[in-house]
Design a protein around this motif. Sequence first.
Motif, short mmCIF file in Angstrom:
data_model
loop_
_atom_site.label_atom_id
_atom_site.label_comp_id
_atom_site.label_asym_id
_atom_site.label_seq_id
_atom_site.Cartn_x
_atom_site.Cartn_y
_atom_site.Cartn_z
N ILE A 76 21.99 54.11 79.40
CA ILE A 76 22.69 54.34 78.12
C ILE A 76 24.19 54.21 78.33
CG2 ILE A 76 23.20 56.07 76.36
CD1 ILE A 76 20.29 57.06 76.77
N SER A 77 24.68 54.77 79.43
CA SER A 77 26.11 54.71 79.70
C SER A 77 26.60 53.27 79.89
CB SER A 77 26.46 55.52 80.96
OG SER A 77 26.91 56.79 80.59
N ARG A 80 26.49 51.57 76.53
CA ARG A 80 27.53 52.11 75.69
C ARG A 80 28.91 51.58 76.10
NH1 ARG A 80 29.74 58.06 75.12
NH2 ARG A 80 31.66 57.42 74.16
N GLY A 84 30.77 49.32 73.57
CA GLY A 84 31.96 50.00 73.06
C GLY A 84 33.24 49.27 73.39
N ILE A 139 23.31 54.84 69.13
CA ILE A 139 24.43 54.43 69.99
C ILE A 139 25.72 54.31 69.17
CG2 ILE A 139 24.10 51.94 69.73
CD1 ILE A 139 24.65 53.41 73.15
N LEU A 142 28.44 56.81 69.32
CA LEU A 142 29.25 56.85 70.54
C LEU A 142 30.29 55.73 70.57
CD1 LEU A 142 26.40 57.47 73.16
CD2 LEU A 142 27.70 59.16 71.86
N VAL A 143 29.99 54.60 69.93
CA VAL A 143 30.90 53.47 70.07
C VAL A 143 31.80 53.25 68.86
CG1 VAL A 143 29.49 52.25 71.75
CG2 VAL A 143 29.16 51.80 69.32
N HIS A 205 35.03 55.18 77.95
CA HIS A 205 33.63 55.23 77.54
C HIS A 205 32.76 55.80 78.65
CE1 HIS A 205 33.08 53.74 73.54
NE2 HIS A 205 33.94 52.76 73.74
N PRO A 223 24.28 59.98 77.31
CA PRO A 223 24.87 59.11 78.32
C PRO A 223 25.09 59.91 79.62
CG PRO A 223 26.49 59.67 76.64
CD PRO A 223 25.18 60.25 76.20
#
Lengths: 289, 313
Positions: A76-77, A80, A84, A139, A142-143, A205, A223
């Motif tokens: 996920i990180s 992202r 992002g 997601i 987060l972005v 991020h 994340p």
Amino acid sequence: MYHKSKGYKIFSFFNYICLILIALSCFLPMLHLLAQSLSSKSAINGNLVSFWPVDFNMDAYAKTFRNTNFTGSMQISVFRTVLGTLISMFVITTAGYALSKDFRGRNVLMWIFIFTMLFSGGLIPSYILVTKLGFKDTIWSLVLPGAFGAYNLILIMNFFKTIPKALEEAAFIDGASFFVIFRKIYLPLSLPGLATVGLFIMVGHWNAWFDGILYMSSTENYPLASFLQTVVVQGSAQSMALSQSEAAALSEQSIKAAQIFISTLPIILVYPFLQKYFVKGIVLGAVKE
Amino acid sequence: MQPLKTDIRKKGKDPWSKELKKSWPLYVLCIPALVCVLIFAYGPMVGLVMAFQDYKPWLGISGSAWIGWDNFARIFQYKEATQAITNTLIIAVIKIVVGIVVPIIMAILLSEIRNMGIKKSIQTLVYLPHFLSWVTVAGIMIDLLGLDGGINHMLTQVFGIQPVYFLGDPVLFRPTVIISDLWKNFGFGMIVYLAVITGIDPSYYEAAEIDGASRWQQIRHVTLPSMLPMIIVIATLSLGNILDAGFDQIFNLYNPLVYSTGDIIDTYVYRSSLLNGQYGFGTAVGLFKSGISFVLIVISYRIAYKVANYKIF
């Protein structure tokens, strides 16, 4: 002349020692972490590990990579960070290019952007907005909210302004439009600037943890940084409360260390490139001629 | 000769229709950023009306009851809230002062290092912690500062002192927070000062040396005065951050034992609203903070502009 004076020589000697010690203090905690992650539980429990692994073994890493929560969070990180950074760079470079030109209403637009640096709606209204937009547990939470950053816009704008205007004028005569000039002249020529800001956004991020905790209702969607927060900080808070389980928690120390170290590895790997550019970036952002 | 297409610097001269025809691509290029900002920066500002409501999530903004300034009055009635405000001010002010003084000293000391290899290595190492997240740093801190962590191990073994509970003692929590913040950020703060020192004309030093100035006198009369404008700018600008004591750091280091000295506005907002469901009150505390910060930022930018001709863009 002063170089030769006895007083300066003594100062110089202590200055070297002092600064080298301070510099080491910035780096040794990471080394300590690495040593812990490669040491046996008994060595850690006995407080034998300082900066070198004792009873070298890779068990903590093997265990960490078998933990699906960890690897899932890592995916996920990565996703992202890539998504992002792309979105942010698109938003910031387009606006940065436009605002580095003079056109009617530019100043009004600029102030609309700058005002976001001075005043914000705060935590709760932002949280409710993201929830209302249906971004919770996706997601996008987060972005998108942090995609635009006024400070980065200013940096990019300043990089664009250093490109000679004559290039643009020549392109205009050849019939190029603003879009073509942006893509074919400004973007390639300001690559160092874009790299600086891009790396800043990437690190941001990768390190972001709070939005994950805020917007993800299931830890499976966390994340990596948020996952670590629960393991490292909340986990230790629990063990602080329950002194009996402290011994059990401590034996997990090498796994914790491994997890922290792995999550920091990308930063340490991009750091040499980051460092090359960021000094220029910071100075450009702070010093105005 | 026809004026070039780029020659659009005469502001307000062309009517809008002509300007649009000429620079419409520039407006188009601003749209993505504008949409982002309008939704995610200005959108939440609309939500600030919750500060004047007894907000209930199931009723929404349109359905919740208006209660005027009650939420704001509560800020000063709740002991926890006033405590958080005081803590914020104390921690932030010390952080700002220490965070300016130490990088200046470090920059001066580092500029005295003549060996370029060592100088570069020191620089590389001291910037590093800034790029670690507070979660990572907190992880290291909790491990090192815990009751049986490395620091306490050293204290008990070498000095024979009782273990110190750095993160659980209300008296020690603030110094711990300030020193760890300094550790993480001083290298980064140093960059600008170092750039200023590097930019000083060497002939000043040569002249001072011919006049017989010692190194210390050179630092006092050449280096420091040359740094002064930058110091003033950074000091004034940090006035705007006086209500930011560092959410990321405190949130990851604190625990109920140290709320009395370590709880700051941002952590209090998080706890009172998202954890305890007082959305309207939390928003009011946040708005109170943003409002004062806004005024302070505007004032500090004005001062920075007047004193040192600093412009944001």
